[in-house]
Design an enzyme around this catalytic site. Structure first.
Site, PDB file in Angstrom:
ATOM      1  N   TYR A  52       1.003  -1.346   0.094  1.00 30.10           N
ATOM      2  CA  TYR A  52       0.058   0.030   0.012  1.00 30.10           C
ATOM      3  C   TYR A  52       0.867   1.143   0.177  1.00 30.10           C
ATOM      4  O   TYR A  52       0.317   2.428  -0.530  1.00 30.10           O
ATOM      5  CB  TYR A  52      -0.793  -0.222   1.347  1.00 30.10           C
ATOM      6  N   HIS A  98     -14.813   2.006  -0.427  1.00 33.89           N
ATOM      7  CA  HIS A  98     -13.605   1.089  -0.358  1.00 33.89           C
ATOM      8  C   HIS A  98     -12.415   1.883   0.599  1.00 33.89           C
ATOM      9  O   HIS A  98     -11.336   1.035   0.626  1.00 33.89           O
ATOM     10  CB  HIS A  98     -13.067   0.517  -1.574  1.00 33.89           C
ATOM     11  N   ARG A 150       1.266   1.800  -3.732  1.00 31.71           N
ATOM     12  CA  ARG A 150       0.267   2.199  -4.263  1.00 31.71           C
ATOM     13  C   ARG A 150      -0.104   3.710  -3.823  1.00 31.71           C
ATOM     14  O   ARG A 150      -0.391   4.557  -4.907  1.00 31.71           O
ATOM     15  CB  ARG A 150      -1.066   1.319  -3.874  1.00 31.71           C
ATOM     16  N   GLY A 157     -15.934   2.645 -15.610  1.00 33.79           N
ATOM     17  CA  GLY A 157     -14.645   1.935 -15.152  1.00 33.79           C
ATOM     18  C   GLY A 157     -14.857   0.934 -14.175  1.00 33.79           C
ATOM     19  O   GLY A 157     -13.814   0.889 -13.443  1.00 33.79           O
ATOM     20  N   THR A 158     -15.943   0.132 -14.150  1.00 42.22           N
ATOM     21  CA  THR A 158     -15.821  -0.910 -13.128  1.00 42.22           C
ATOM     22  C   THR A 158     -16.435  -2.213 -13.830  1.00 42.22           C
ATOM     23  O   THR A 158     -17.493  -1.995 -14.634  1.00 42.22           O
ATOM     24  CB  THR A 158     -16.750  -0.787 -11.975  1.00 42.22           C
ATOM     25  N   GLN A 168     -15.437   3.215  -5.860  1.00 38.42           N
ATOM     26  CA  GLN A 168     -14.784   2.084  -5.339  1.00 38.42           C
ATOM     27  C   GLN A 168     -13.005   2.428  -5.237  1.00 38.42           C
ATOM     28  O   GLN A 168     -12.406   1.849  -4.452  1.00 38.42           O
ATOM     29  CB  GLN A 168     -15.008   1.050  -6.054  1.00 38.42           C
ATOM     30  N   ASN A 169     -13.013   3.690  -6.018  1.00 37.94           N
ATOM     31  CA  ASN A 169     -11.395   3.991  -5.988  1.00 37.94           C
ATOM     32  C   ASN A 169     -10.750   4.596  -4.574  1.00 37.94           C
ATOM     33  O   ASN A 169     -11.544   5.253  -3.889  1.00 37.94           O
ATOM     34  CB  ASN A 169     -11.242   4.851  -7.170  1.00 37.94           C
ATOM     35  N   VAL A 170      -9.507   4.344  -4.454  1.00 32.38           N
ATOM     36  CA  VAL A 170      -8.924   4.740  -3.188  1.00 32.38           C
ATOM     37  C   VAL A 170      -8.169   5.952  -3.342  1.00 32.38           C
ATOM     38  O   VAL A 170      -7.489   6.131  -2.410  1.00 32.38           O
ATOM     39  CB  VAL A 170      -8.253   3.590  -2.510  1.00 32.38           C
ATOM     40  N   ASP A 171      -8.008   6.194  -4.589  1.00 27.57           N
ATOM     41  CA  ASP A 171      -7.003   7.711  -4.910  1.00 27.57           C
ATOM     42  C   ASP A 171      -7.969   8.787  -4.547  1.00 27.57           C
ATOM     43  O   ASP A 171      -9.128   8.781  -4.383  1.00 27.57           O
ATOM     44  CB  ASP A 171      -6.614   7.310  -6.364  1.00 27.57           C
TER      45      ASP A 171
HETATM   46  N1  APR Z   1     -11.849   3.704 -19.705  1.00 28.07           N
HETATM   47  C1  APR Z   1     -13.109   2.775 -19.178  1.00 28.07           C
HETATM   48  N2  APR Z   1     -13.063   1.598 -18.514  1.00 28.07           N
HETATM   49  C2  APR Z   1     -11.805   1.069 -18.198  1.00 28.07           C
HETATM   50  C3  APR Z   1     -10.672   1.543 -18.803  1.00 28.07           C
HETATM   51  C4  APR Z   1     -10.747   2.802 -19.481  1.00 28.07           C
HETATM   52  N3  APR Z   1      -9.434   3.558 -19.729  1.00 28.07           N
HETATM   53  N4  APR Z   1      -9.749   0.696 -18.408  1.00 28.07           N
HETATM   54  C5  APR Z   1     -10.387  -0.196 -18.070  1.00 28.07           C
HETATM   55  N5  APR Z   1     -11.713  -0.205 -17.773  1.00 28.07           N
HETATM   56  C6  APR Z   1     -12.787  -0.970 -17.229  1.00 28.07           C
HETATM   57  C7  APR Z   1     -12.331  -2.418 -17.548  1.00 28.07           C
HETATM   58  O1  APR Z   1     -13.090  -2.865 -18.898  1.00 28.07           O
HETATM   59  C8  APR Z   1     -12.959  -3.148 -16.407  1.00 28.07           C
HETATM   60  O2  APR Z   1     -14.533  -3.280 -16.696  1.00 28.07           O
HETATM   61  O3  APR Z   1     -12.593  -0.786 -16.020  1.00 28.07           O
HETATM   62  C9  APR Z   1     -12.995  -2.087 -15.301  1.00 28.07           C
HETATM   63  C10 APR Z   1     -12.033  -2.647 -14.230  1.00 28.07           C
HETATM   64  O4  APR Z   1     -12.639  -3.575 -13.368  1.00 28.07           O
HETATM   65  P1  APR Z   1     -11.889  -4.261 -12.273  1.00 28.07           P
HETATM   66  O5  APR Z   1     -10.378  -4.152 -12.552  1.00 28.07           O
HETATM   67  O6  APR Z   1     -12.638  -5.343 -11.697  1.00 28.07           O
HETATM   68  O7  APR Z   1     -11.941  -2.935 -11.155  1.00 28.07           O
HETATM   69  P2  APR Z   1     -13.012  -2.471 -10.187  1.00 28.07           P
HETATM   70  O8  APR Z   1     -14.560  -2.673 -10.858  1.00 28.07           O
HETATM   71  O9  APR Z   1     -12.830  -1.059  -9.794  1.00 28.07           O
HETATM   72  O10 APR Z   1     -12.941  -3.451  -9.049  1.00 28.07           O
HETATM   73  C11 APR Z   1     -13.823  -3.258  -8.076  1.00 28.07           C
HETATM   74  O11 APR Z   1     -12.431  -4.820  -6.478  1.00 28.07           O
HETATM   75  O12 APR Z   1     -10.413  -5.303  -5.856  1.00 28.07           O
HETATM   76  C12 APR Z   1     -11.629  -4.820  -5.457  1.00 28.07           C
HETATM   77  O13 APR Z   1     -11.617  -3.089  -3.779  1.00 28.07           O
HETATM   78  C13 APR Z   1     -11.217  -3.303  -4.945  1.00 28.07           C
HETATM   79  O14 APR Z   1     -12.579  -1.367  -5.716  1.00 28.07           O
HETATM   80  C14 APR Z   1     -12.094  -2.649  -6.090  1.00 28.07           C
HETATM   81  C15 APR Z   1     -13.223  -3.556  -6.430  1.00 28.07           C
END
Ligand code: APR
Length: 227
Positions: A54, A105, A57, A171-172, A87-90
């Site tokens: 961390y 988160h 990060r 972006g999730t 969900q982002n920690v930044d």
């Molecule tokens: N623009 C738009 N979407 C994007 C981009 C981009 N440049 N790059 C990646 N993505 C999308 C991917 O297609 C994917 O659907 O972002 C998503 C990332 O998914 P994950 O890696 O699963 O991340 P996230 O959904 O934020 O994870 C949720 O999981 O590990 C835990 O606590 C952590 O908050 C996190 C949670």
């Protein structure tokens, strides 16, 4: 009364600011074990390893800059009542100018004690060292919600999403609950848009906009600002 927008964001939003996602090809959980690094069990077994992960990060997130997608979300506040559930920690939403951000988160920029009071304080980009203690004398840890721990601000987040006229999910992968379940709280008549680079299943009622957030979100924001 201003029209309400709820934004639900994930790590893909900060990908173009140079911060890794979790499950994409170069994602953190593809290279590291979340059991070792993001669980109470991993912390109990090897706190030094968790702190190192961390600290790295946190330094990267602190050095990162918001991108055009973060700025597009912040710009919506000029016309709409916007709440960001992230969900982002930044801290890139806040740095871009968003004023109402709920971190479900946790946040890298904070440390907290491991005692009953969970004393929390701001550390920005600074590292946490083993042996560093809170006022109660307990070891400090990152103020991050690990797997198996309780997600923060969920009730408030659900209320904002349920009250929103427009919902923007960006972006999730919508794979981690309970945050991913927030898409089920949207109003039937709300305008709902999802932007990612890939998705297993488009939630009911959502229009899917494939593409990079820095290209797609400025278009969505300028259309909504013209509305
Ligand atoms: N623009 C738009 N979407 C994007 C981009 C981009 N440049 N790059 C990646 N993505 C999308 C991917 O297609 C994917 O659907 O972002 C998503 C990332 O998914 P994950 O890696 O699963 O991340 P996230 O959904 O934020 O994870 C949720 O999981 O590990 C835990 O606590 C952590 O908050 C996190 C949670």
């Amino acid at each position: 009364m201003r029209t309400k927008i709820a934004v639900l964001s994930g790590s893909g939003l900060s990908a173009e600011s140079g911060l890794p996602t979790f499950r994409d090809a170069a994602g953190l959980w593809r290279q590291h074990s979340w059991v070792e690094l993001a669980s109470p069990e991993g912390w109990a077994r090897n706190p030094a390893l968790v702190l190192e992960f961390y600290n790295e990060r946190r330094a990267k997130a602190w050095a990162a800059q918001p991108n055009a997608a973060h700025r597009a979300i912040a710009a919506l506040e000029s016309k709409y009542e916007v709440v960001v559930v992230t969900q982002n920690v930044d801290a890139l939403h806040e740095r871009a100018g968003s004023t109402r951000v709920l971190h479900v988160h946790g946040e890298l920029a904070y440390a907290r004690g491991t005692g009953p009071s969970r004393l929390r304080f701001r550390i920005d980009g600074a590292p946490i060292e083993l042996g560093q203690r809170c006022e109660e004398g307990t070891q400090l840890r990152p103020d991050i919600v690990w797997f198996g721990e309780e997600t923060q601000h969920m009730e408030e987040s659900r209320e904002y999403v349920a009250a929103a006229d427009k919902v923007l999910v960006v972006g999730t992968s919508l794979t981690v609950y309970p945050a991913a379940g927030l898409v089920d709280a949207v109003r039937r008549d709300a305008e709902c848009v999802l932007n990612t680079l890939d998705i297993d299943e488009i939630p009911a009622g959502f229009r899917y906009q494939h593409g990079r957030a820095t290209e797609v979100l400025p278009l969505i924001a300028s259309a909504w600002l013209k509305d």
